[in-house]
Design an enzyme around this catalytic site. Sequence first.
Site, PDB file in Angstrom:
ATOM      1  N   GLU A 199       0.815  -1.234   0.000  1.00  0.00           N
ATOM      2  CA  GLU A 199       0.000   0.000   0.000  1.00  0.00           C
ATOM      3  C   GLU A 199       0.839   1.270   0.000  1.00  0.00           C
ATOM      4  O   GLU A 199       0.615   2.196   0.789  1.00  0.00           O
ATOM      5  CB  GLU A 199      -0.966  -0.011   1.194  1.00  0.00           C
ATOM      6  CG  GLU A 199      -2.050  -1.071   1.033  1.00  0.00           C
ATOM      7  CD  GLU A 199      -3.166  -1.004   2.054  1.00  0.00           C
ATOM      8  OE1 GLU A 199      -2.938  -0.465   3.144  1.00  0.00           O
ATOM      9  OE2 GLU A 199      -4.270  -1.497   1.753  1.00  0.00           O
ATOM     10  N   GLU A 381      -5.753  -8.180  -1.106  1.00  0.00           N
ATOM     11  CA  GLU A 381      -6.435  -7.995   0.184  1.00  0.00           C
ATOM     12  C   GLU A 381      -7.889  -7.674  -0.090  1.00  0.00           C
ATOM     13  O   GLU A 381      -8.182  -6.775  -0.878  1.00  0.00           O
ATOM     14  CB  GLU A 381      -5.842  -6.819   0.978  1.00  0.00           C
ATOM     15  CG  GLU A 381      -4.550  -7.112   1.671  1.00  0.00           C
ATOM     16  CD  GLU A 381      -4.135  -5.992   2.626  1.00  0.00           C
ATOM     17  OE1 GLU A 381      -5.022  -5.269   3.128  1.00  0.00           O
ATOM     18  OE2 GLU A 381      -2.927  -5.852   2.855  1.00  0.00           O
TER      19      GLU A 381
HETATM   20  C1  BGP Z   1      -4.781  -2.649   4.752  1.00  0.00           C
HETATM   21  C2  BGP Z   1      -3.486  -3.146   5.318  1.00  0.00           C
HETATM   22  C3  BGP Z   1      -3.596  -4.306   6.220  1.00  0.00           C
HETATM   23  C4  BGP Z   1      -4.916  -4.446   6.954  1.00  0.00           C
HETATM   24  C5  BGP Z   1      -6.125  -4.018   6.194  1.00  0.00           C
HETATM   25  C6  BGP Z   1      -7.402  -3.910   7.010  1.00  0.00           C
HETATM   26  O1  BGP Z   1      -4.721  -1.285   4.605  1.00  0.00           O
HETATM   27  O2  BGP Z   1      -2.555  -3.471   4.322  1.00  0.00           O
HETATM   28  O3  BGP Z   1      -2.435  -4.357   7.007  1.00  0.00           O
HETATM   29  O4  BGP Z   1      -4.908  -4.244   8.281  1.00  0.00           O
HETATM   30  O5  BGP Z   1      -5.913  -2.803   5.542  1.00  0.00           O
HETATM   31  O6  BGP Z   1      -7.397  -2.728   7.751  1.00  0.00           O
HETATM   32  P1  BGP Z   1      -7.821  -2.657   9.246  1.00  0.00           P
HETATM   33  O7  BGP Z   1      -6.963  -3.654   9.951  1.00  0.00           O
HETATM   34  O8  BGP Z   1      -7.523  -1.290   9.678  1.00  0.00           O
HETATM   35  O9  BGP Z   1      -9.253  -2.990   9.283  1.00  0.00           O
END
Ligand code: BGP
Length: 487
Positions: A199, A381
């Site tokens: 990201e 993701e």
């Molecule tokens: C993305 C990241 C992850 C992850 C995901 C969900 O931005 O790459 O590391 O955590 O988001 O976000 P959150 O955990 O804040 O719900």
Amino acid sequence: MLTTFPKDFLWGGETADFQYEGGYDQDGRGLLSHDFETTGSATQPRQLTLRLKDGSRGTVNAHDSLPAGAEVALYDDVYYPSHQATDFYHHWQEDIDLMAEMGFTTYRFSICWSRIFPTGDEAEPNQNGLHFYDQVIDYLIANGIEPIVTICHDELPNELCVKYDGWSSRHVIDCYVKYAETLIRHYRGRVRYWITFNEINILSGYIAIGTHQQDPQTRYQAIHHMFVANALAIKNGRAINPEAQFGAMYALSETYPATCKPEDVFAAYQTRRNDGLFYVDVMARGYYPNYTAEKFAAEGVTLQTTPADLQLLKENTIDFISFSYYRSMVATAQADGSVKVNNENPYLVSTPWGWPIDPLGLRYCLNELYDRYQKPLIVIENGLGAVDELTADGQVHDDYRINYLRDHLKAIRDAITLDHVPCIGYTMWGNTDLVSLSTGEMKKRYGFVYVDMDDQGHGSLKRIRKDSFAWFKQVLASHGADLTRQI
Ligand code: BGP
């Protein structure tokens, strides 16, 4: 013509080290920027704990500038979620067994930089760190699971932040390239897919780029250094292992205009380009695009680059594009020329954390990326953060997660079969429950596997299969052909 997912489509899940591994002080691991971050909530931002210039204690929002003279510090009476996380460090075999039971053919995870180079500056890597991932990678392969490895997931060894101000220093390019080369050489023959940065388009703050100040000039200069590091790692990585495939990862949740008013439409287009596609443009096409000048002028940024940097960017572009997709957002042009971007879409239902659920936006995104770059795509993701309830008889009935994942998989299938987009894989975020990145909470859960742990790190860490575990297993058994069946 394809009517469903291709046979060699990669199916799996994915995690990030500091949200999942724990073992923060074991076997020579150094401290990481994230190790100083407290827990938070949807309304309470996470904090970094500090030692202020006068020696007293302090805190600062994790994405803000540090006060002058302050450095991060650990305190015994504070709970830091990364220290134990959900303890993959001591549960890796059990967790991989569960992935294999579901039928994963891939697993994307990040290697912890400070486990390999504890301060970032050592000449030689920490053998214990390499050994930990040897075990993980060998066990994945033995179970027919192809590893996809993220070299750097929003983090850096804390010493690099303290000594060099993180990515604002060109020295960190050398540290990163040494680290990347070490991994590519050591795991050659076992790891084919490498993701240089997670990201990169939304990285900010001490935790992710290591800088003490957070103004646009500092941030974009740091990002330029990361672009150069990405190009150098790819160049040297290809020399070490010609079979390797290199990609980067972007947060590309879709952006729509709030109305068909031309100003809103153009505002959405510019937001998409400036906040997301700009980074892909540089890394996939190999140069700063034409609109960069205006973008930087608007933010008061003067970038320091060298001709050698620009040559490196040009000659070493990524092989594939991977991205996270959770939701879509809405852009509205403001009278003063600025743009308001938020989650207010009246046509969509949102998660408890306010993220609008929008599967069609994922199909849109896949088409947009392939039309623009013509590179293979991985949805790396995707998932639903929700409050899961453990019933008295030890079950989790997460039909809401099954619905979310099914609808997003259908959108990917449509992009592949109807739009002919070469999407080569799907990894669901947080297949085993882990700590939330944005809030540090445990109660925002994503997994197929429930982990018994609360927001303060208390619990047995026992792993429990949720209903979505059995559902995903069925999906994988049919290679994605059967998305409809309920368990
Ligand atoms: C993305 C990241 C992850 C992850 C995901 C969900 O931005 O790459 O590391 O955590 O988001 O976000 P959150 O955990 O804040 O719900």
